[in-house]
Design a protein around this motif. Structure first.
Motif, PDB file in Angstrom:
ATOM      1  N   GLY A  21      46.334  36.635  48.960  1.00 32.74           N
ATOM      2  CA  GLY A  21      45.351  35.842  48.248  1.00 32.74           C
ATOM      3  C   GLY A  21      45.598  35.822  46.749  1.00 32.74           C
ATOM      4  O   GLY A  21      46.387  36.597  46.210  1.00 32.74           O
ATOM      5  N   SER A  22      44.887  34.954  46.055  1.00 37.23           N
ATOM      6  CA  SER A  22      45.043  34.824  44.604  1.00 37.23           C
ATOM      7  C   SER A  22      44.441  36.005  43.864  1.00 37.23           C
ATOM      8  O   SER A  22      44.869  36.332  42.756  1.00 37.23           O
ATOM      9  CB  SER A  22      44.394  33.525  44.124  1.00 37.23           C
ATOM     10  OG  SER A  22      44.969  32.415  44.765  1.00 37.23           O
ATOM     11  N   ASN A  23      43.453  36.652  44.470  1.00 34.41           N
ATOM     12  CA  ASN A  23      42.807  37.813  43.859  1.00 34.41           C
ATOM     13  C   ASN A  23      43.260  39.105  44.541  1.00 34.41           C
ATOM     14  O   ASN A  23      43.696  40.040  43.892  1.00 34.41           O
ATOM     15  CB  ASN A  23      41.284  37.684  43.944  1.00 34.41           C
ATOM     16  CG  ASN A  23      40.568  38.786  43.180  1.00 34.41           C
ATOM     17  OD1 ASN A  23      41.013  39.184  42.110  1.00 34.41           O
ATOM     18  ND2 ASN A  23      39.475  39.283  43.718  1.00 34.41           N
ATOM     19  N   SER A  24      43.180  39.126  45.869  1.00 35.03           N
ATOM     20  CA  SER A  24      43.505  40.332  46.626  1.00 35.03           C
ATOM     21  C   SER A  24      44.517  40.039  47.728  1.00 35.03           C
ATOM     22  O   SER A  24      44.588  38.922  48.237  1.00 35.03           O
ATOM     23  CB  SER A  24      42.231  40.908  47.266  1.00 35.03           C
ATOM     24  OG  SER A  24      41.254  41.185  46.299  1.00 35.03           O
ATOM     25  N   ASP A  41      42.921  48.888  61.780  1.00 34.84           N
ATOM     26  CA  ASP A  41      43.307  49.290  60.425  1.00 34.84           C
ATOM     27  C   ASP A  41      43.144  48.097  59.497  1.00 34.84           C
ATOM     28  O   ASP A  41      43.607  46.994  59.808  1.00 34.84           O
ATOM     29  CB  ASP A  41      44.756  49.784  60.405  1.00 34.84           C
ATOM     30  CG  ASP A  41      45.073  50.573  59.138  1.00 34.84           C
ATOM     31  OD1 ASP A  41      44.136  50.857  58.367  1.00 34.84           O
ATOM     32  OD2 ASP A  41      46.253  50.907  58.927  1.00 34.84           O
ATOM     33  N   VAL A  42      42.479  48.322  58.374  1.00 30.96           N
ATOM     34  CA  VAL A  42      42.246  47.264  57.392  1.00 30.96           C
ATOM     35  C   VAL A  42      42.553  47.825  56.013  1.00 30.96           C
ATOM     36  O   VAL A  42      42.148  48.943  55.680  1.00 30.96           O
ATOM     37  CB  VAL A  42      40.793  46.751  57.432  1.00 30.96           C
ATOM     38  CG1 VAL A  42      40.573  45.680  56.364  1.00 30.96           C
ATOM     39  CG2 VAL A  42      40.450  46.190  58.809  1.00 30.96           C
ATOM     40  N   LEU A  43      43.274  47.057  55.218  1.00 36.32           N
ATOM     41  CA  LEU A  43      43.608  47.489  53.862  1.00 36.32           C
ATOM     42  C   LEU A  43      43.529  46.299  52.926  1.00 36.32           C
ATOM     43  O   LEU A  43      43.944  45.190  53.277  1.00 36.32           O
ATOM     44  CB  LEU A  43      45.022  48.080  53.830  1.00 36.32           C
ATOM     45  CG  LEU A  43      45.511  48.643  52.491  1.00 36.32           C
ATOM     46  CD1 LEU A  43      44.658  49.829  52.066  1.00 36.32           C
ATOM     47  CD2 LEU A  43      46.977  49.065  52.601  1.00 36.32           C
ATOM     48  N   SER A  44      42.980  46.519  51.749  1.00 39.95           N
ATOM     49  CA  SER A  44      42.846  45.459  50.752  1.00 39.95           C
ATOM     50  C   SER A  44      43.199  46.019  49.384  1.00 39.95           C
ATOM     51  O   SER A  44      42.797  47.129  49.044  1.00 39.95           O
ATOM     52  CB  SER A  44      41.414  44.912  50.747  1.00 39.95           C
ATOM     53  OG  SER A  44      41.238  43.968  49.713  1.00 39.95           O
ATOM     54  N   GLU A  45      43.959  45.257  48.606  1.00 40.76           N
ATOM     55  CA  GLU A  45      44.314  45.676  47.252  1.00 40.76           C
ATOM     56  C   GLU A  45      44.121  44.518  46.281  1.00 40.76           C
ATOM     57  O   GLU A  45      44.491  43.386  46.579  1.00 40.76           O
ATOM     58  CB  GLU A  45      45.767  46.161  47.190  1.00 40.76           C
ATOM     59  CG  GLU A  45      46.018  47.456  47.946  1.00 40.76           C
ATOM     60  CD  GLU A  45      47.375  48.059  47.614  1.00 40.76           C
ATOM     61  OE1 GLU A  45      47.926  47.726  46.531  1.00 40.76           O
ATOM     62  OE2 GLU A  45      47.870  48.852  48.427  1.00 40.76           O
ATOM     63  N   LYS A  46      43.546  44.828  45.119  1.00 42.60           N
ATOM     64  CA  LYS A  46      43.371  43.822  44.077  1.00 42.60           C
ATOM     65  C   LYS A  46      44.697  43.633  43.334  1.00 42.60           C
ATOM     66  O   LYS A  46      45.083  44.443  42.512  1.00 42.60           O
ATOM     67  CB  LYS A  46      42.284  44.264  43.084  1.00 42.60           C
ATOM     68  CG  LYS A  46      40.890  44.312  43.682  1.00 42.60           C
ATOM     69  CD  LYS A  46      40.363  42.919  43.878  1.00 42.60           C
ATOM     70  CE  LYS A  46      38.948  42.955  44.438  1.00 42.60           C
ATOM     71  NZ  LYS A  46      38.874  43.554  45.793  1.00 42.60           N
ATOM     72  N   VAL A  47      45.381  42.569  43.647  1.00 43.08           N
ATOM     73  CA  VAL A  47      46.664  42.272  43.018  1.00 43.08           C
ATOM     74  C   VAL A  47      46.492  41.285  41.875  1.00 43.08           C
ATOM     75  O   VAL A  47      47.192  41.329  40.871  1.00 43.08           O
ATOM     76  CB  VAL A  47      47.653  41.727  44.069  1.00 43.08           C
ATOM     77  CG1 VAL A  47      48.953  41.273  43.416  1.00 43.08           C
ATOM     78  CG2 VAL A  47      47.943  42.792  45.120  1.00 43.08           C
ATOM     79  N   GLN A  48      45.545  40.365  42.025  1.00 41.28           N
ATOM     80  CA  GLN A  48      45.221  39.344  41.025  1.00 41.28           C
ATOM     81  C   GLN A  48      46.460  38.542  40.593  1.00 41.28           C
ATOM     82  O   GLN A  48      46.793  38.450  39.424  1.00 41.28           O
ATOM     83  CB  GLN A  48      44.531  39.975  39.821  1.00 41.28           C
ATOM     84  CG  GLN A  48      43.124  40.503  40.149  1.00 41.28           C
ATOM     85  CD  GLN A  48      42.277  40.731  38.922  1.00 41.28           C
ATOM     86  OE1 GLN A  48      42.759  41.229  37.917  1.00 41.28           O
ATOM     87  NE2 GLN A  48      41.015  40.366  38.993  1.00 41.28           N
ATOM     88  N   LEU A  49      47.096  37.934  41.587  1.00 44.38           N
ATOM     89  CA  LEU A  49      48.237  37.059  41.295  1.00 44.38           C
ATOM     90  C   LEU A  49      47.844  35.929  40.356  1.00 44.38           C
ATOM     91  O   LEU A  49      48.581  35.580  39.440  1.00 44.38           O
ATOM     92  CB  LEU A  49      48.785  36.458  42.591  1.00 44.38           C
ATOM     93  CG  LEU A  49      49.853  37.208  43.385  1.00 44.38           C
ATOM     94  CD1 LEU A  49      50.395  36.305  44.468  1.00 44.38           C
ATOM     95  CD2 LEU A  49      50.971  37.714  42.504  1.00 44.38           C
ATOM     96  N   ALA A  50      46.664  35.340  40.607  1.00 46.19           N
ATOM     97  CA  ALA A  50      46.236  34.186  39.801  1.00 46.19           C
ATOM     98  C   ALA A  50      46.109  34.544  38.328  1.00 46.19           C
ATOM     99  O   ALA A  50      46.311  33.690  37.457  1.00 46.19           O
ATOM    100  CB  ALA A  50      44.919  33.635  40.331  1.00 46.19           C
ATOM    101  N   GLY A 171      38.220  29.165  41.478  1.00 45.34           N
ATOM    102  CA  GLY A 171      38.182  30.491  42.080  1.00 45.34           C
ATOM    103  C   GLY A 171      37.734  31.521  41.061  1.00 45.34           C
ATOM    104  O   GLY A 171      37.695  31.255  39.853  1.00 45.34           O
ATOM    105  N   CYS A 172      37.414  32.714  41.530  1.00 47.51           N
ATOM    106  CA  CYS A 172      36.850  33.706  40.629  1.00 47.51           C
ATOM    107  C   CYS A 172      37.853  34.185  39.578  1.00 47.51           C
ATOM    108  O   CYS A 172      37.468  34.511  38.446  1.00 47.51           O
ATOM    109  CB  CYS A 172      36.288  34.882  41.423  1.00 47.51           C
ATOM    110  SG  CYS A 172      37.507  35.772  42.408  1.00 47.51           S
ATOM    111  N   VAL A 173      39.152  34.210  39.914  1.00 52.61           N
ATOM    112  CA  VAL A 173      40.146  34.634  38.927  1.00 52.61           C
ATOM    113  C   VAL A 173      40.455  33.502  37.950  1.00 52.61           C
ATOM    114  O   VAL A 173      40.461  33.697  36.735  1.00 52.61           O
ATOM    115  CB  VAL A 173      41.439  35.110  39.623  1.00 52.61           C
ATOM    116  CG1 VAL A 173      42.501  35.463  38.586  1.00 52.61           C
ATOM    117  CG2 VAL A 173      41.161  36.324  40.496  1.00 52.61           C
ATOM    118  N   SER A 174      40.709  32.305  38.489  1.00 59.12           N
ATOM    119  CA  SER A 174      41.043  31.179  37.602  1.00 59.12           C
ATOM    120  C   SER A 174      39.881  30.829  36.685  1.00 59.12           C
ATOM    121  O   SER A 174      40.084  30.524  35.501  1.00 59.12           O
ATOM    122  CB  SER A 174      41.449  29.961  38.432  1.00 59.12           C
ATOM    123  OG  SER A 174      40.422  29.571  39.320  1.00 59.12           O
TER     124      SER A 174
END
Length: 504
Positions: A21-24, A41-50, A171-174
């Motif tokens: 995703g653009s944020n995570s 199993d679930v994993l999420s990381e804030k990468v913030q590509l946008a 989106g929230c990042v843009s």
């Protein structure tokens, strides 16, 4: 694109969905048991590509590195899973980045799996699928809103049938980058963000209100954070209401910087984008007249898992998309079927020698044979170019952008000269296979050029890496001189593309 089609969804199958995703970035691993998916199993990381996109939509090295480090961790989670059990897709940030292909090549190397960039409409379809599989059945239709880092998807659907699908560029990042620069929060900035979202919503406002819905649901991290903040702050009991959203907005505006935010339910990693998320959702409530919204834990990655299970059970939405395309552009179905059958007969004979065993190659050849004449609706002159344009630019549910590009490349090059520049746009891993599929498609179309319903004779086709030999029964070519002439002319075209065609 190639998948391990030995994967059988029987009693106990592990599957993984990865969402860049653009944020995570997200990964969910689930067990398929008796046609039911159970996340393990679930994993999420804030990468913030946008956040790494500059004014020219170039993805920064730092953002790319964050993404690659995350995918390295994800790669450990999927180690040992068959390729057909893993689906990885990228969304708005990599749709927008001008250097997205550079990142994807590196990302695929780290992850060890292909990554497909999907269009906004396809993202909306998968979100709808994930939400509907997660929530209990209700009578009436649902409006689903998913606020991502670079885009927001709006869906109206009734059970598993989408009625409206849309993806808007907000989106929230843009929006954080555009309206809340350096984390500064003010009444003016907030109102500008709301106005910006309202402008985007003008594109769907009338159509969506005319369609109508009975229930409203939000999905993904931003909506979840807003929902938790409303509940934990005591603004509402079980849903995001219009009143609760206004109270949350007022609370956010008590702070002058995102780092200072201290609101129950909003985690530290969400602070930088929550003001933009609330502004977007406030605009959606205002524009569409939403009174309350419930939260769904299902989203894109769950939709990916269920889309994968459908393909395992031969319920591939891409088949419906191709059939709809044929109907829309009045394709001669009987002729298309004859071409398809001949192309698949040829593929069966060469698939081992040309390493085209994967079922996805068979699918691509079938779809190209069925849709290569769509452009005739526009004009006969240059119809292969019209057909390719229609396939590349239509909304085709189930297809990734790379798959549509591959299909369009096959269609564009099914006659006359090859366009090397178009093959060069494909992922490098697909160029050789697509060139070979194109040879088979060209031969099949040529053998049916007369459009006769007469059955073709049993022919044999043998290949080496860059050579093709066609053999027909004795004297058949003598009785079909035009076909012989066409094949000889085709040999010249193939020679210019690095293939030697011999006919006997």
């Amino acid at each position: 694109m190639p998948q391990d089609n030995a994967l059988v969804a029987s009693q106990d199958t592990l599957m993984a969905a990865i969402d860049l995703g653009s944020n995570s970035f997200h990964i969910v691993i689930a067990k398929l048991d008796q046609d039911e998916l159970h996340p393990i199993d679930v994993l999420s990381e804030k990468v913030q590509l946008a956040a790494g996109l500059d004014d020219n939509n170039v993805l920064s090295d730092a953002a790319q590195q964050r993404g690659l480090e995350c995918l390295q961790r994800f790669a450990e989670r999927i180690k040992g899973l068959p390729s057909g059990a893993v689906s990885a897709v990228a969304t708005n940030a990599l749709r927008e980045a001008v250097n997205s292909q550079d990142f994807i090549v590196k990302a695929e190397s780290v992850l060890g799996r292909p990554i497909e960039v999907i269009a906004g409409i396809e993202e909306a379809r998968l979100i709808h699928l994930g939400v509907e599989h997660t929530l209990a059945a209700e009578s009436g239709s649902r409006l689903i809103i998913d606020i991502g880092g670079g885009s927001t998807e709006f869906i109206i659907g009734e059970r598993f049938e989408p009625l409206e699908l849309e993806s808007l560029e907000m989106g929230c990042v843009s929006f954080s980058k555009r309206y809340f620069k350096d984390g500064i929060i003010s009444e003016k900035n907030f109102q500008l963000a709301v106005f910006g979202a309202l402008r985007e919503l003008l594109a769907i406002k009338r159509r969506y209100k005319r369609q109508g819905w009975q229930h409203c649901v939000g999905s993904s991290g931003t909506v979840k954070a807003i929902w938790q903040a409303c509940l934990e702050s005591g603004y509402s009991e079980n849903a995001i209401t219009a009143k609760a959203l206004k109270r949350l907005r007022t609370r956010i505006l008590e702070f002058s910087h995102s780092d200072e935010l201290c609101i129950p339910g909003i985690k530290d990693q969400r602070k930088a984008v929550i003001a933009a998320g609330v502004a977007i959702l406030s605009a959606a409530f205002e524009s569409l007249g939403i009174k309350e919204m419930h939260y769904s834990a299902g989203a894109l990655r769950e939709g990916l898992l269920y889309d994968m299970t459908g393909r395992l059970h031969h319920e591939d939405v891409r088949e419906r998309s191709i059939n709809a395309l044929m109907n829309r552009y009045h394709v001669d179905k009987e002729h298309a079927l004859r071409v398809e059958q001949t192309a698949l007969i040829a593929l069966t004979q060469v698939r081992k020698d040309w390493q085209l065993q994967d079922t996805e190659y068979q699918n691509m050849l079938s779809w190209a044979a069925r849709s290569y004449e769509t452009g005739l609706t526009i004009a006969h002159s240059q119809y292969h170019k019209h057909s390719a344009y229609l396939v590349l630019n239509s909304d085709l549910p189930g297809f990734s952008q790379q798959e549509q590009l591959q299909l369009a490349t096959l269609i564009r090059n099914h006659r006359r000269k090859y366009n090397d520049a178009e093959f060069a746009l494909l992922p490098k891993r697909e160029v050789s296979a697509t060139r070979k599929l194109c040879v088979l498609l060209r031969i099949a179309i040529l053998l049916h050029r007369s459009r006769s319903k007469e059955r073709l004779p049993a022919f044999t086709i043998t290949v080496a890496e860059n050579s093709v030999s066609l053999h027909f029964p004795d004297n058949w070519l003598s009785y079909h001189p035009l076909t012989r002439a066409d094949l000889e002319h085709e040999a010249d075209y193939l020679s210019n593309n690095g293939f030697k065609l011999s006919i006997s």
